[in-house]
Design a protein around this motif. Structure first.
Motif, PDB file in Angstrom:
ATOM      1  N   THR A  23     -58.346  44.681 -12.376  1.00  0.00           N
ATOM      2  CA  THR A  23     -57.668  45.229 -13.459  1.00  0.00           C
ATOM      3  C   THR A  23     -56.388  44.058 -13.706  1.00  0.00           C
ATOM      4  O   THR A  23     -55.783  43.579 -12.767  1.00  0.00           O
ATOM      5  CB  THR A  23     -57.023  46.527 -13.352  1.00  0.00           C
ATOM      6  N   PHE A  24     -56.392  43.726 -14.967  1.00  0.00           N
ATOM      7  CA  PHE A  24     -55.589  42.359 -15.102  1.00  0.00           C
ATOM      8  C   PHE A  24     -54.282  43.191 -15.866  1.00  0.00           C
ATOM      9  O   PHE A  24     -54.285  44.462 -16.259  1.00  0.00           O
ATOM     10  CB  PHE A  24     -56.397  41.662 -16.268  1.00  0.00           C
ATOM     11  N   ILE A  25     -53.401  42.147 -15.707  1.00  0.00           N
ATOM     12  CA  ILE A  25     -52.052  42.810 -16.225  1.00  0.00           C
ATOM     13  C   ILE A  25     -51.961  43.355 -17.885  1.00  0.00           C
ATOM     14  O   ILE A  25     -51.446  44.308 -17.861  1.00  0.00           O
ATOM     15  CB  ILE A  25     -51.010  41.429 -16.290  1.00  0.00           C
ATOM     16  N   ASP A  26     -52.985  42.773 -18.604  1.00  0.00           N
ATOM     17  CA  ASP A  26     -53.128  43.404 -20.007  1.00  0.00           C
ATOM     18  C   ASP A  26     -53.787  44.691 -19.989  1.00  0.00           C
ATOM     19  O   ASP A  26     -53.835  45.360 -21.128  1.00  0.00           O
ATOM     20  CB  ASP A  26     -53.770  42.389 -20.761  1.00  0.00           C
ATOM     21  N   GLY A  27     -54.109  45.110 -18.718  1.00  0.00           N
ATOM     22  CA  GLY A  27     -54.638  46.508 -18.593  1.00  0.00           C
ATOM     23  C   GLY A  27     -56.359  46.207 -18.923  1.00  0.00           C
ATOM     24  O   GLY A  27     -57.111  47.396 -18.533  1.00  0.00           O
ATOM     25  N   ASP A  28     -57.166  45.308 -19.064  1.00  0.00           N
ATOM     26  CA  ASP A  28     -58.347  45.058 -19.213  1.00  0.00           C
ATOM     27  C   ASP A  28     -59.114  45.055 -17.859  1.00  0.00           C
ATOM     28  O   ASP A  28     -58.221  44.758 -16.817  1.00  0.00           O
ATOM     29  CB  ASP A  28     -58.853  43.828 -19.616  1.00  0.00           C
ATOM     30  N   ALA A  29     -60.129  45.937 -17.695  1.00  0.00           N
ATOM     31  CA  ALA A  29     -60.668  46.134 -16.148  1.00  0.00           C
ATOM     32  C   ALA A  29     -62.066  45.677 -16.348  1.00  0.00           C
ATOM     33  O   ALA A  29     -62.705  45.971 -17.101  1.00  0.00           O
ATOM     34  CB  ALA A  29     -60.670  47.635 -15.851  1.00  0.00           C
ATOM     35  N   TYR A  30     -62.433  45.223 -15.254  1.00  0.00           N
ATOM     36  CA  TYR A  30     -64.088  44.579 -15.145  1.00  0.00           C
ATOM     37  C   TYR A  30     -64.769  45.031 -13.747  1.00  0.00           C
ATOM     38  O   TYR A  30     -63.840  45.119 -12.888  1.00  0.00           O
ATOM     39  CB  TYR A  30     -64.048  43.235 -15.487  1.00  0.00           C
ATOM     40  N   VAL A  31     -65.835  45.075 -13.638  1.00  0.00           N
ATOM     41  CA  VAL A  31     -66.630  45.318 -12.461  1.00  0.00           C
ATOM     42  C   VAL A  31     -67.220  44.102 -12.113  1.00  0.00           C
ATOM     43  O   VAL A  31     -68.189  43.616 -13.045  1.00  0.00           O
ATOM     44  CB  VAL A  31     -67.251  46.857 -12.286  1.00  0.00           C
ATOM     45  N   TYR A  32     -67.358  43.430 -10.990  1.00  0.00           N
ATOM     46  CA  TYR A  32     -68.126  42.257 -10.871  1.00  0.00           C
ATOM     47  C   TYR A  32     -68.946  42.584  -9.617  1.00  0.00           C
ATOM     48  O   TYR A  32     -68.738  43.163  -8.711  1.00  0.00           O
ATOM     49  CB  TYR A  32     -67.603  41.102 -10.091  1.00  0.00           C
ATOM     50  N   VAL A  33     -70.428  42.445 -10.097  1.00  0.00           N
ATOM     51  CA  VAL A  33     -71.382  42.917  -9.054  1.00  0.00           C
ATOM     52  C   VAL A  33     -71.975  41.799  -8.064  1.00  0.00           C
ATOM     53  O   VAL A  33     -72.286  40.678  -8.483  1.00  0.00           O
ATOM     54  CB  VAL A  33     -72.465  43.496  -9.800  1.00  0.00           C
ATOM     55  N   GLY A  34     -72.183  42.181  -6.887  1.00  0.00           N
ATOM     56  CA  GLY A  34     -72.807  41.139  -5.904  1.00  0.00           C
ATOM     57  C   GLY A  34     -71.607  40.329  -5.296  1.00  0.00           C
ATOM     58  O   GLY A  34     -72.203  39.324  -4.623  1.00  0.00           O
ATOM     59  N   VAL A  35     -70.590  40.853  -5.243  1.00  0.00           N
ATOM     60  CA  VAL A  35     -69.555  40.095  -4.631  1.00  0.00           C
ATOM     61  C   VAL A  35     -69.494  40.273  -3.182  1.00  0.00           C
ATOM     62  O   VAL A  35     -69.339  41.302  -2.716  1.00  0.00           O
ATOM     63  CB  VAL A  35     -68.197  40.090  -5.202  1.00  0.00           C
ATOM     64  N   PRO A  36     -69.776  39.245  -2.343  1.00  0.00           N
ATOM     65  CA  PRO A  36     -69.615  39.315  -0.921  1.00  0.00           C
ATOM     66  C   PRO A  36     -68.295  39.968  -0.518  1.00  0.00           C
ATOM     67  O   PRO A  36     -67.317  39.384  -0.912  1.00  0.00           O
ATOM     68  CB  PRO A  36     -69.971  38.240  -0.253  1.00  0.00           C
ATOM     69  N   GLU A  37     -68.239  40.531   0.721  1.00  0.00           N
ATOM     70  CA  GLU A  37     -67.019  41.332   1.299  1.00  0.00           C
ATOM     71  C   GLU A  37     -66.155  40.132   1.639  1.00  0.00           C
ATOM     72  O   GLU A  37     -65.078  40.142   1.521  1.00  0.00           O
ATOM     73  CB  GLU A  37     -67.320  41.845   2.510  1.00  0.00           C
ATOM     74  N   ARG A  38     -66.793  38.965   2.083  1.00  0.00           N
ATOM     75  CA  ARG A  38     -65.815  37.959   2.503  1.00  0.00           C
ATOM     76  C   ARG A  38     -65.092  37.054   1.293  1.00  0.00           C
ATOM     77  O   ARG A  38     -63.892  36.807   1.438  1.00  0.00           O
ATOM     78  CB  ARG A  38     -66.699  36.861   3.521  1.00  0.00           C
ATOM     79  N   VAL A  39     -65.689  37.070   0.365  1.00  0.00           N
ATOM     80  CA  VAL A  39     -65.099  36.637  -0.814  1.00  0.00           C
ATOM     81  C   VAL A  39     -63.874  37.567  -1.240  1.00  0.00           C
ATOM     82  O   VAL A  39     -62.756  37.089  -1.688  1.00  0.00           O
ATOM     83  CB  VAL A  39     -66.058  36.503  -1.980  1.00  0.00           C
ATOM     84  N   THR A  40     -64.156  39.001  -1.421  1.00  0.00           N
ATOM     85  CA  THR A  40     -63.198  39.598  -1.564  1.00  0.00           C
ATOM     86  C   THR A  40     -61.889  39.785  -0.794  1.00  0.00           C
ATOM     87  O   THR A  40     -60.836  40.018  -1.001  1.00  0.00           O
ATOM     88  CB  THR A  40     -63.560  41.216  -1.660  1.00  0.00           C
ATOM     89  N   ALA A  41     -62.363  39.784   0.550  1.00  0.00           N
ATOM     90  CA  ALA A  41     -61.144  39.486   1.682  1.00  0.00           C
ATOM     91  C   ALA A  41     -60.201  38.153   1.486  1.00  0.00           C
ATOM     92  O   ALA A  41     -59.076  38.198   1.343  1.00  0.00           O
ATOM     93  CB  ALA A  41     -61.789  39.623   3.037  1.00  0.00           C
ATOM     94  N   ALA A  42     -60.811  37.267   0.772  1.00  0.00           N
ATOM     95  CA  ALA A  42     -60.207  35.851   0.460  1.00  0.00           C
ATOM     96  C   ALA A  42     -59.370  35.951  -0.553  1.00  0.00           C
ATOM     97  O   ALA A  42     -58.200  35.564  -0.790  1.00  0.00           O
ATOM     98  CB  ALA A  42     -61.429  34.678   0.631  1.00  0.00           C
ATOM     99  N   PHE A  43     -60.186  36.802  -1.459  1.00  0.00           N
ATOM    100  CA  PHE A  43     -59.470  37.007  -2.781  1.00  0.00           C
ATOM    101  C   PHE A  43     -57.941  37.957  -2.447  1.00  0.00           C
ATOM    102  O   PHE A  43     -56.982  37.582  -2.848  1.00  0.00           O
ATOM    103  CB  PHE A  43     -60.279  37.650  -3.446  1.00  0.00           C
ATOM    104  N   THR A  44     -58.057  38.842  -1.781  1.00  0.00           N
ATOM    105  CA  THR A  44     -56.913  39.580  -1.369  1.00  0.00           C
ATOM    106  C   THR A  44     -55.873  38.925  -0.616  1.00  0.00           C
ATOM    107  O   THR A  44     -54.698  39.252  -0.745  1.00  0.00           O
ATOM    108  CB  THR A  44     -57.226  41.189  -0.744  1.00  0.00           C
TER     109      THR A  44
END
Length: 66
Positions: A23-44
């Motif tokens: 969810t972006f600051i402007d309120g737009d929300a997206y779902v991204y599919v097939g994202v590995p857990e390691r990429v999400t962990a690095a993102f956070t």
């Protein structure tokens, strides 16, 4: 989870489906599919969520606006 970022308001992840919700600051929300857990962990953990998103997620995974 809410994040400290000038571009992104919140990140959520469903590991069983590899779905990353952004969810972006402007309120737009997206779902991204097939994202590995390691990429999400690095993102956070990244210092700049917006920069990480641009380099490692945007245009790399299929997505839908929600």
């Amino acid at each position: 989870m809410y994040v400290d970022s000038t571009a992104i308001r919140a990140i959520d992840y469903e590991p069983e489906h590899g779905k990353l919700f952004v969810t972006f600051i402007d309120g737009d929300a997206y779902v991204y599919v097939g994202v590995p857990e390691r990429v999400t962990a690095a993102f956070t953990r990244s210092r700049s969520k917006g920069r990480f998103f641009q380099r490692m997620i945007r245009d790399r995974y299929p997505y839908n606006r929600i």
